[in-house]
Design a protein around this motif. Structure first.
Motif, PDB file in Angstrom:
ATOM      1  N   THR A  67     -27.333 -54.571   2.762  1.00 47.58           N
ATOM      2  CA  THR A  67     -27.259 -55.495   3.641  1.00 47.58           C
ATOM      3  C   THR A  67     -28.075 -56.312   4.617  1.00 47.58           C
ATOM      4  O   THR A  67     -27.618 -56.867   4.885  1.00 47.58           O
ATOM      5  CB  THR A  67     -25.133 -55.982   3.910  1.00 47.58           C
ATOM      6  N   GLY A  68     -28.049 -54.896   4.990  1.00 47.12           N
ATOM      7  CA  GLY A  68     -28.897 -55.071   6.196  1.00 47.12           C
ATOM      8  C   GLY A  68     -28.239 -55.019   7.459  1.00 47.12           C
ATOM      9  O   GLY A  68     -28.271 -55.193   9.115  1.00 47.12           O
ATOM     10  N   GLU A  69     -27.260 -55.372   7.459  1.00 42.77           N
ATOM     11  CA  GLU A  69     -25.679 -55.390   8.045  1.00 42.77           C
ATOM     12  C   GLU A  69     -25.096 -53.938   9.445  1.00 42.77           C
ATOM     13  O   GLU A  69     -26.044 -53.066   8.453  1.00 42.77           O
ATOM     14  CB  GLU A  69     -24.455 -55.873   7.767  1.00 42.77           C
ATOM     15  N   THR A  70     -25.852 -54.225  10.802  1.00 46.52           N
ATOM     16  CA  THR A  70     -25.997 -53.297  11.349  1.00 46.52           C
ATOM     17  C   THR A  70     -24.378 -53.243  12.060  1.00 46.52           C
ATOM     18  O   THR A  70     -23.603 -54.492  12.739  1.00 46.52           O
ATOM     19  CB  THR A  70     -26.790 -53.483  12.603  1.00 46.52           C
ATOM     20  N   PHE A  71     -23.462 -52.212  11.881  1.00 47.43           N
ATOM     21  CA  PHE A  71     -22.406 -51.851  12.513  1.00 47.43           C
ATOM     22  C   PHE A  71     -21.905 -50.983  13.768  1.00 47.43           C
ATOM     23  O   PHE A  71     -22.604 -50.081  13.528  1.00 47.43           O
ATOM     24  CB  PHE A  71     -21.186 -51.227  11.230  1.00 47.43           C
ATOM     25  N   SER A  72     -21.183 -51.077  14.313  1.00 44.19           N
ATOM     26  CA  SER A  72     -21.358 -50.492  16.047  1.00 44.19           C
ATOM     27  C   SER A  72     -19.536 -49.733  15.606  1.00 44.19           C
ATOM     28  O   SER A  72     -18.232 -51.138  15.522  1.00 44.19           O
ATOM     29  CB  SER A  72     -20.984 -51.098  16.868  1.00 44.19           C
ATOM     30  N   SER A  73     -19.407 -48.573  15.484  1.00 41.89           N
ATOM     31  CA  SER A  73     -18.471 -48.211  15.787  1.00 41.89           C
ATOM     32  C   SER A  73     -17.569 -48.638  16.921  1.00 41.89           C
ATOM     33  O   SER A  73     -18.615 -47.688  18.395  1.00 41.89           O
ATOM     34  CB  SER A  73     -18.140 -46.514  15.217  1.00 41.89           C
ATOM     35  N   VAL A  74     -16.498 -48.744  16.681  1.00 41.55           N
ATOM     36  CA  VAL A  74     -15.835 -48.189  18.630  1.00 41.55           C
ATOM     37  C   VAL A  74     -14.336 -47.284  18.693  1.00 41.55           C
ATOM     38  O   VAL A  74     -14.150 -46.525  17.292  1.00 41.55           O
ATOM     39  CB  VAL A  74     -14.996 -50.098  18.959  1.00 41.55           C
ATOM     40  N   ILE A  75     -14.381 -46.989  19.870  1.00 42.47           N
ATOM     41  CA  ILE A  75     -13.255 -45.273  19.359  1.00 42.47           C
ATOM     42  C   ILE A  75     -12.390 -46.184  21.029  1.00 42.47           C
ATOM     43  O   ILE A  75     -11.664 -46.379  21.667  1.00 42.47           O
ATOM     44  CB  ILE A  75     -13.956 -44.244  20.738  1.00 42.47           C
ATOM     45  N   LYS A  76     -11.343 -46.922  19.763  1.00 44.11           N
ATOM     46  CA  LYS A  76      -9.657 -47.759  20.487  1.00 44.11           C
ATOM     47  C   LYS A  76      -8.536 -47.237  20.025  1.00 44.11           C
ATOM     48  O   LYS A  76      -8.581 -47.122  18.291  1.00 44.11           O
ATOM     49  CB  LYS A  76     -10.418 -49.037  20.032  1.00 44.11           C
ATOM     50  N   PRO A  77      -7.556 -47.696  20.288  1.00 44.98           N
ATOM     51  CA  PRO A  77      -6.303 -47.532  19.741  1.00 44.98           C
ATOM     52  C   PRO A  77      -5.856 -48.806  18.818  1.00 44.98           C
ATOM     53  O   PRO A  77      -6.722 -49.830  19.045  1.00 44.98           O
ATOM     54  CB  PRO A  77      -4.512 -47.724  21.028  1.00 44.98           C
ATOM     55  N   ILE A  78      -4.904 -48.572  17.808  1.00 44.68           N
ATOM     56  CA  ILE A  78      -4.830 -50.031  17.367  1.00 44.68           C
ATOM     57  C   ILE A  78      -3.233 -51.011  17.053  1.00 44.68           C
ATOM     58  O   ILE A  78      -3.023 -49.743  17.198  1.00 44.68           O
ATOM     59  CB  ILE A  78      -5.231 -49.575  15.494  1.00 44.68           C
ATOM     60  N   GLY A  79      -3.656 -51.833  17.303  1.00 43.53           N
ATOM     61  CA  GLY A  79      -1.878 -52.186  17.332  1.00 43.53           C
ATOM     62  C   GLY A  79      -1.517 -53.003  18.866  1.00 43.53           C
ATOM     63  O   GLY A  79      -0.975 -54.070  18.874  1.00 43.53           O
ATOM     64  N   ALA A  80      -1.744 -51.642  19.809  1.00 44.40           N
ATOM     65  CA  ALA A  80      -0.734 -51.899  21.248  1.00 44.40           C
ATOM     66  C   ALA A  80      -1.985 -51.420  22.228  1.00 44.40           C
ATOM     67  O   ALA A  80      -2.513 -50.325  21.673  1.00 44.40           O
ATOM     68  CB  ALA A  80       0.385 -51.313  20.742  1.00 44.40           C
ATOM     69  N   PRO A  81      -1.888 -51.602  23.450  1.00 45.14           N
ATOM     70  CA  PRO A  81      -2.767 -51.069  23.987  1.00 45.14           C
ATOM     71  C   PRO A  81      -1.818 -49.644  24.371  1.00 45.14           C
ATOM     72  O   PRO A  81      -1.028 -49.402  24.047  1.00 45.14           O
ATOM     73  CB  PRO A  81      -2.453 -51.643  25.619  1.00 45.14           C
ATOM     74  N   PHE A  82      -3.067 -48.427  24.279  1.00 47.44           N
ATOM     75  CA  PHE A  82      -2.630 -47.192  24.776  1.00 47.44           C
ATOM     76  C   PHE A  82      -3.036 -47.116  25.893  1.00 47.44           C
ATOM     77  O   PHE A  82      -3.855 -46.953  26.483  1.00 47.44           O
ATOM     78  CB  PHE A  82      -3.367 -45.942  23.738  1.00 47.44           C
ATOM     79  N   SER A  83      -1.912 -46.213  27.143  1.00 46.53           N
ATOM     80  CA  SER A  83      -2.129 -45.905  28.116  1.00 46.53           C
ATOM     81  C   SER A  83      -1.988 -44.418  28.617  1.00 46.53           C
ATOM     82  O   SER A  83      -0.528 -43.909  27.535  1.00 46.53           O
ATOM     83  CB  SER A  83      -1.076 -46.016  29.346  1.00 46.53           C
ATOM     84  N   SER A  84      -2.975 -43.544  28.850  1.00 46.20           N
ATOM     85  CA  SER A  84      -2.443 -41.791  29.265  1.00 46.20           C
ATOM     86  C   SER A  84      -3.341 -41.509  30.214  1.00 46.20           C
ATOM     87  O   SER A  84      -4.294 -42.173  30.710  1.00 46.20           O
ATOM     88  CB  SER A  84      -3.313 -41.358  27.928  1.00 46.20           C
ATOM     89  N   LYS A  85      -3.121 -40.631  30.633  1.00 46.75           N
ATOM     90  CA  LYS A  85      -3.874 -39.423  31.695  1.00 46.75           C
ATOM     91  C   LYS A  85      -5.397 -39.357  30.653  1.00 46.75           C
ATOM     92  O   LYS A  85      -5.657 -39.375  29.917  1.00 46.75           O
ATOM     93  CB  LYS A  85      -3.442 -38.523  31.494  1.00 46.75           C
ATOM     94  N   THR A  86      -6.260 -39.244  32.113  1.00 49.11           N
ATOM     95  CA  THR A  86      -7.809 -39.100  31.708  1.00 49.11           C
ATOM     96  C   THR A  86      -8.305 -38.372  32.511  1.00 49.11           C
ATOM     97  O   THR A  86      -7.637 -38.673  33.768  1.00 49.11           O
ATOM     98  CB  THR A  86      -8.869 -40.292  31.101  1.00 49.11           C
ATOM     99  N   ILE A  87      -9.949 -37.886  32.894  1.00 53.54           N
ATOM    100  CA  ILE A  87     -10.054 -36.988  33.635  1.00 53.54           C
ATOM    101  C   ILE A  87     -11.397 -37.502  33.332  1.00 53.54           C
ATOM    102  O   ILE A  87     -12.431 -38.106  32.690  1.00 53.54           O
ATOM    103  CB  ILE A  87     -10.370 -35.824  33.615  1.00 53.54           C
ATOM    104  N   ASP A  88     -11.918 -38.329  35.015  1.00 53.47           N
ATOM    105  CA  ASP A  88     -13.689 -38.243  35.308  1.00 53.47           C
ATOM    106  C   ASP A  88     -13.869 -36.801  34.990  1.00 53.47           C
ATOM    107  O   ASP A  88     -13.752 -35.469  35.978  1.00 53.47           O
ATOM    108  CB  ASP A  88     -13.736 -38.657  36.783  1.00 53.47           C
ATOM    109  N   VAL A  89     -15.187 -36.293  33.731  1.00 49.98           N
ATOM    110  CA  VAL A  89     -15.572 -34.640  34.225  1.00 49.98           C
ATOM    111  C   VAL A  89     -16.041 -34.219  34.954  1.00 49.98           C
ATOM    112  O   VAL A  89     -16.593 -33.260  35.374  1.00 49.98           O
ATOM    113  CB  VAL A  89     -15.715 -34.469  32.937  1.00 49.98           C
ATOM    114  N   HIS A  90     -16.732 -35.499  35.919  1.00 51.25           N
ATOM    115  CA  HIS A  90     -17.517 -35.189  37.044  1.00 51.25           C
ATOM    116  C   HIS A  90     -17.279 -34.510  38.416  1.00 51.25           C
ATOM    117  O   HIS A  90     -17.214 -34.095  39.296  1.00 51.25           O
ATOM    118  CB  HIS A  90     -19.073 -35.892  37.284  1.00 51.25           C
ATOM    119  N   THR A  91     -16.073 -35.841  38.039  1.00 52.14           N
ATOM    120  CA  THR A  91     -15.073 -35.208  39.631  1.00 52.14           C
ATOM    121  C   THR A  91     -14.185 -34.779  40.090  1.00 52.14           C
ATOM    122  O   THR A  91     -13.791 -33.902  41.311  1.00 52.14           O
ATOM    123  CB  THR A  91     -14.895 -36.841  40.227  1.00 52.14           C
TER     124      THR A  91
END
Ligand code: NAD
Length: 399
Positions: free
Chosen positions: A147-171
């Motif tokens: 089809t020539g269509e370009t798709f982009s993937s995303v890394i997101k939760p589905i259905g509801a927002p998601f809160s979690s701990k995360t780290i800035d690996v540089h700092t």
């Protein structure tokens, strides 16, 4: 030119040719120390970094396989170094040729019909047919060949927002992140990029060209991980794509079994690769995982996992042990209940102050830098190096 790491967000925009060669050499040495009996004519799609590169190395130097690889990498220009996958491939080909093995690499968009066709022609010229197809692509985008269509993937939760701990690996700062849920279209697009359609297209194209041995095996890689990452990984957009990839494995297995062939998913453990470092929450989990698995003497990187996959799980010739969903579980050590219980305890307690005791961020950072050839023992990073490194295989320039 003296090459230093230049980090932008979760990628490094430079790569070191000598360091990448050393990284490849270390994996080659490991594979040589763990020989096994395996397939001899192999196609690796996504062969230049991470699990695909380790698969190619394990099969070439552990089992004496000849390989054709497909990847999407950039050579050096006047102003930029080549990508790490470019340097890895140059080093891999050199070592493979020295060992008397065939190693041909095509550089181009594996999602396209053209690259599939070029690969098939290369297989027909070189091997006639392949006995094993490893599918290890990880990409943020895919242009559909029909089809020539370009798709982009995303890394997101589905259905509801998601809160979690995360780290800035540089700092090293641990903080709370809230990720907004994906739209239905983002879910569909992520499945189009990282799901099973392209794998199926590869296998159909190989079969109809007669380039697949009747009893060939194919394997693609997936991840499950712990419950704490479920909302962002397994039950998020990328998890939906993995569900689709896993359903494709079942379909392919049915189709291929008639002639003695097989299709599998291997669920691999979490490791630091260019793809996994882009996933929120996961780097903090991996930093804790490193600490716990090292303490138990269970630490593994890509090459240890791939030697185990092809040497022990797929290489025995007998029945392949899978879970109830037909998946090979190479993540067995990561998911051991005692390991996960320890990680959960540390996860609940971890913050910016106690990070050094509960996690192993240095190891994470070191692995991240090594992906680009930096931080390797025995490499002189003050030395002048030539960033232009050619590939040996002639096919590279044709693709
Ligand atoms: P990676 O980013 O290190 O490697 C991706 C490979 O795909 C590279 O060789 C790259 O050149 C190639 N590629 C990307 N787009 C391409 C295109 N359009 N055409 C040709 N080649 C292209 O990724 P990785 O982490 O090794 O992931 C490989 C697979 O393993 C994925 O399915 C991933 O989900 C899975 N996996 C990864 C982890 C992890 O922790 N990293 C864990 C389990 C499973």
């Amino acid at each position: 030119m003296v090459i230093q790491p230049k980090i932008r967000g979760f990628i490094c925009t430079t790569a070191h040719p000598v360091g990448c060669a050393q990284h490849v050499q270390n994996q080659v040495d490991y594979a040589r120390r763990h020989p096994f009996v395996g397939p001899k004519r192999v196609l690796v799609i996504g062969c230049s970094t991470g699990y695909g590169l380790a698969s190619r190395i394990a099969l070439t130097f552990g089992a004496g396989a000849d390989t054709i690889g497909v990847c999407f990498e950039k050579p050096a220009s006047d102003t930029r170094t080549a990508t790490a996958g470019w340097y890895n491939t140059a080093a891999f080909e050199r070592l493979a040729h020295k060992a008397g093995r065939t190693a041909i690499t095509l550089n181009g968009d594996a999602f396209s019909d053209e690259v599939k066709q070029q690969t098939i022609e290369q297989i027909q010229r070189t091997f006639g047919q392949v006995d094993l197809v490893v599918y290890s692509l990880a990409s943020p985008r895919r242009t559909h060949p029909r089809t020539g269509e370009t798709f982009s993937s995303v890394i997101k939760p589905i259905g509801a927002p998601f809160s979690s701990k995360t780290i800035d690996v540089h700092t090293g700062r641990v903080s709370e992140v809230t990720l907004q849920p994906a739209t239905d279209e983002e879910v569909r697009n992520t499945i189009a990029v990282m799901g099973g359609e392209d794998w199926q297209m590869w296998m159909d194209a190989l079969r109809s060209a007669g380039a697949l041995a009747p009893d060939a095996t194919t394997v693609a890689y997936s991840y499950i991980g712990p419950e704490l990452t479920f909302p962002i990984y397994r039950e998020g957009t990328i998890g939906r794509a993995k569900d689709d990839l896993e359903a494709t494995a079942l379909r392919l297995h049915e189709e291929m079994q008639a002639s003695g062939g097989r299709a599998f998913i291997s669920v691999n453990k979490a490791v630091v690769t260019q793809s996994s470092s882009a996933i929120p929450v996961v780097p903090l989990y991996i930093s804790i995982l490193f600490r716990v698995m090292k303490a138990h003497g269970l630490h593994e990187g890509c090459i240890e996992q791939m030697v185990r996959l092809f040497g022990e799980r797929l290489g025995t010739g007998g029945d392949v042990a899978t879970d109830e969903k037909h998946r090979i579980r190479l993540d067995d050590r990561e998911m051991r209940p005692d390991i996960q219980a320890e990680i959960m305890g540390k996860w609940a307690a971890v913050d910016s102050e106690n990070l050094g005791e509960l996690a192993n961020l240095d190891e994470y950072r070191n692995d991240f830098l090594q992906l680009f050839g930096f931080g390797m023992d025995g490499v002189d990073y003050d030395a002048d190096v030539d960033p232009q490194v050619p590939w040996l295989s002639a096919a590279a320039s044709e693709a």
